[in-house]
Design a protein around this motif. Sequence first.
Motif, PDB file in Angstrom:
ATOM      1  N   GLU A 184       0.799  -1.129   0.053  1.00 14.58           N
ATOM      2  CA  GLU A 184      -0.133   0.188  -0.026  1.00 14.58           C
ATOM      3  C   GLU A 184       0.682   1.420  -0.194  1.00 14.58           C
ATOM      4  O   GLU A 184       1.852   1.403   0.611  1.00 14.58           O
ATOM      5  N   SER A 185       0.373   2.266  -0.726  1.00 17.85           N
ATOM      6  CA  SER A 185       1.103   3.679  -0.457  1.00 17.85           C
ATOM      7  C   SER A 185      -0.006   4.443  -0.697  1.00 17.85           C
ATOM      8  O   SER A 185      -0.996   4.403  -1.070  1.00 17.85           O
ATOM      9  N   ARG A 186       0.415   5.761  -0.237  1.00 20.92           N
ATOM     10  CA  ARG A 186      -0.398   7.108  -0.363  1.00 20.92           C
ATOM     11  C   ARG A 186       0.469   8.420  -0.493  1.00 20.92           C
ATOM     12  O   ARG A 186       1.601   8.119  -0.218  1.00 20.92           O
ATOM     13  N   GLY A 187      -0.375   9.373  -0.734  1.00 24.34           N
ATOM     14  CA  GLY A 187       0.278  10.769  -1.242  1.00 24.34           C
ATOM     15  C   GLY A 187       0.500  11.331   0.162  1.00 24.34           C
ATOM     16  O   GLY A 187       0.114  10.810   1.335  1.00 24.34           O
ATOM     17  N   ALA A 188       1.063  12.374   0.329  1.00 23.74           N
ATOM     18  CA  ALA A 188       1.425  13.265   1.488  1.00 23.74           C
ATOM     19  C   ALA A 188       0.101  13.911   2.007  1.00 23.74           C
ATOM     20  O   ALA A 188       0.166  14.078   3.335  1.00 23.74           O
ATOM     21  N   ASP A 189      -0.979  14.117   1.297  1.00 25.81           N
ATOM     22  CA  ASP A 189      -2.241  14.723   1.940  1.00 25.81           C
ATOM     23  C   ASP A 189      -2.849  13.917   2.999  1.00 25.81           C
ATOM     24  O   ASP A 189      -3.010  12.469   2.701  1.00 25.81           O
ATOM     25  N   THR A 190      -3.087  14.559   4.075  1.00 24.93           N
ATOM     26  CA  THR A 190      -4.011  13.913   5.083  1.00 24.93           C
ATOM     27  C   THR A 190      -5.299  14.016   4.933  1.00 24.93           C
ATOM     28  O   THR A 190      -5.937  13.619   5.939  1.00 24.93           O
ATOM     29  N   ALA A 191      -5.787  15.295   4.168  1.00 29.50           N
ATOM     30  CA  ALA A 191      -7.149  15.343   4.117  1.00 29.50           C
ATOM     31  C   ALA A 191      -7.539  15.434   2.300  1.00 29.50           C
ATOM     32  O   ALA A 191      -6.903  15.663   1.805  1.00 29.50           O
ATOM     33  N   LEU A 192      -8.900  15.220   2.210  1.00 22.62           N
ATOM     34  CA  LEU A 192      -9.579  14.912   0.868  1.00 22.62           C
ATOM     35  C   LEU A 192      -9.940  16.329   0.602  1.00 22.62           C
ATOM     36  O   LEU A 192     -10.847  17.051   1.313  1.00 22.62           O
ATOM     37  N   ASP A 193      -9.525  17.020  -0.510  1.00 23.03           N
ATOM     38  CA  ASP A 193     -10.100  18.267  -1.057  1.00 23.03           C
ATOM     39  C   ASP A 193     -11.469  18.109  -1.783  1.00 23.03           C
ATOM     40  O   ASP A 193     -11.516  18.039  -2.844  1.00 23.03           O
ATOM     41  N   VAL A 194     -12.445  17.963  -0.662  1.00 23.87           N
ATOM     42  CA  VAL A 194     -13.709  17.874  -1.207  1.00 23.87           C
ATOM     43  C   VAL A 194     -14.197  18.851  -2.211  1.00 23.87           C
ATOM     44  O   VAL A 194     -14.790  18.559  -3.349  1.00 23.87           O
ATOM     45  N   ARG A 195     -14.070  20.097  -1.994  1.00 21.76           N
ATOM     46  CA  ARG A 195     -14.388  21.339  -2.735  1.00 21.76           C
ATOM     47  C   ARG A 195     -13.842  21.232  -4.145  1.00 21.76           C
ATOM     48  O   ARG A 195     -14.389  21.097  -5.291  1.00 21.76           O
ATOM     49  N   GLY A 196     -12.515  20.963  -4.071  1.00 12.21           N
ATOM     50  CA  GLY A 196     -11.785  20.645  -5.372  1.00 12.21           C
ATOM     51  C   GLY A 196     -12.384  19.801  -6.225  1.00 12.21           C
ATOM     52  O   GLY A 196     -12.460  19.627  -7.630  1.00 12.21           O
ATOM     53  N   LEU A 197     -12.617  18.291  -5.484  1.00  7.97           N
ATOM     54  CA  LEU A 197     -13.321  17.390  -6.013  1.00  7.97           C
ATOM     55  C   LEU A 197     -14.456  17.715  -6.805  1.00  7.97           C
ATOM     56  O   LEU A 197     -14.706  17.173  -8.139  1.00  7.97           O
ATOM     57  N   LEU A 198     -15.483  18.466  -6.145  1.00  8.86           N
ATOM     58  CA  LEU A 198     -16.607  18.805  -6.788  1.00  8.86           C
ATOM     59  C   LEU A 198     -16.713  19.634  -7.932  1.00  8.86           C
ATOM     60  O   LEU A 198     -17.349  19.383  -8.886  1.00  8.86           O
ATOM     61  N   LEU A 199     -15.776  20.554  -7.732  1.00 11.40           N
ATOM     62  CA  LEU A 199     -15.521  21.684  -8.964  1.00 11.40           C
ATOM     63  C   LEU A 199     -14.936  20.802 -10.192  1.00 11.40           C
ATOM     64  O   LEU A 199     -15.177  21.103 -11.307  1.00 11.40           O
TER      65      LEU A 199
END
Length: 465
Positions: A184-199
């Motif tokens: 498993e691997s992840r990016g450095a972000d610890t939060a999901l950019d929900v507003r950016g996702l929707l836009l």
Amino acid sequence: MAHRRTWVLALAAVASLMTALDALVVSASLTTIQADLGATAEQLEWTVNGYNLVMAVLLMPAAALGDRYGRRRMFAAGIALFTVASAACAAAPDIVVLVLARALQGAGAAFVSALAMTLVSAAFPPERRGSAIGFLQGGSGIAVLAGPGLGGAITHTVGWEFIFWLNVPIGLLVLPLILAKCGESRGADTALDVRGLLLVIGAVLGLVWALARGNAVGWASGEVLGAFALGGAALVAFVVWERRAAEPMFPMRLLRCRGFVAGNVATAGLFASIFGGLFFYSQLLQTGLGLTPLQAGLGLVPWTSTLIVLGPLAGRLADRIGNRPLIVTGLLTTAAGIAWVALVARPGMPYGELVAPFLLASIGGSMSLAPTANAVLGAVPPADIGKASGVNAMLRELGGVLGLAVFVAIFTGTGSYASPAAFVDGFGPAMGTCAALVALSAAAVAVRRRAGTRAIPVAPEHAVP
């Protein structure tokens, strides 16, 4: 470590092959599907557009969700969704169910496409990444090579449903192996950019919807203009938000990476030519030369044959001499092959006259495909590989959809399906425009100074053992 890398690359290649093959075999089955399910022309169109639309919308969000919740986990979820949706396609009792199931397939394919490249890029060091990406692209090359002929053969012998049933055992085999063999691997972000996702969903949805519907309802219609306006407004809002977000989905600093920008420009131009070729070349062979669908599928082999061999070789060579020489040379070679086809095309021409230009375009595309991805991913810091892969995957789809919309509009204005001569009258200008677009992409990459911007401080990528 080497053993695990081999598993990551092999499984990513098989999953990518499955989704790429499905996108190509369907094109040879549309006439049979229309007859069996009694679909209208517009409904039939959405068996293709529904897949591409959902896939394009979800590519960048898929990469962001992989960074947040785990790339292996989201990759496996994409394969599971694609497998279930394939079974639903095969069992569809009517065209409405088939279109909805195809949309679900597109959602699964978005996660597979965006995260396969990310998993491979994260698993291999920079000095070996080009070779690995070349091998991964070789799997897609097998799909391009086999897709048209395989779709025609399956539909002719056992029925169109089996082009979807074929995915089910592959998915059931690959899914547990991914969970067992890939780290498993992840990016450095610890939060999901929900507003950016929707836009970004709104921006891509508006743009792709307008492009998909423009020829059907008119480019000046309220539906198309409204979709363009919605997409444009959402895109502007997305850029504004990403510049101020604490943990953006698409950091604007990536636009300062020359390799990232140049590689994405090349990607858009190259995939516009691929979508254009898939749409027009098969029709040229059938409408212009009078071949059957199966013969046309086999006739495209020279155009698709070199990627299997040259894709991995180009990736390995890019690790030694750099990406830009291969990208520029490959794009110019592709443009030359497309222009050659456009110039020699005529009704009833001998098929043999198309073999050399098909091969030339194939060599150019094979030479540039892996280096474009390598340029994008090699220009960004390790923590941004997931985001860069998502952007690159999205631009593949958008470049293809936008380019095809332009080529079809030119074809409609200069030719028609009334006769082989009328078809060729539109084919020449459409593919001539395609050649010019690819050449412009090559010029845009050539004028960029050598990529290598990495001096952007970011947090190191968080890898989970």
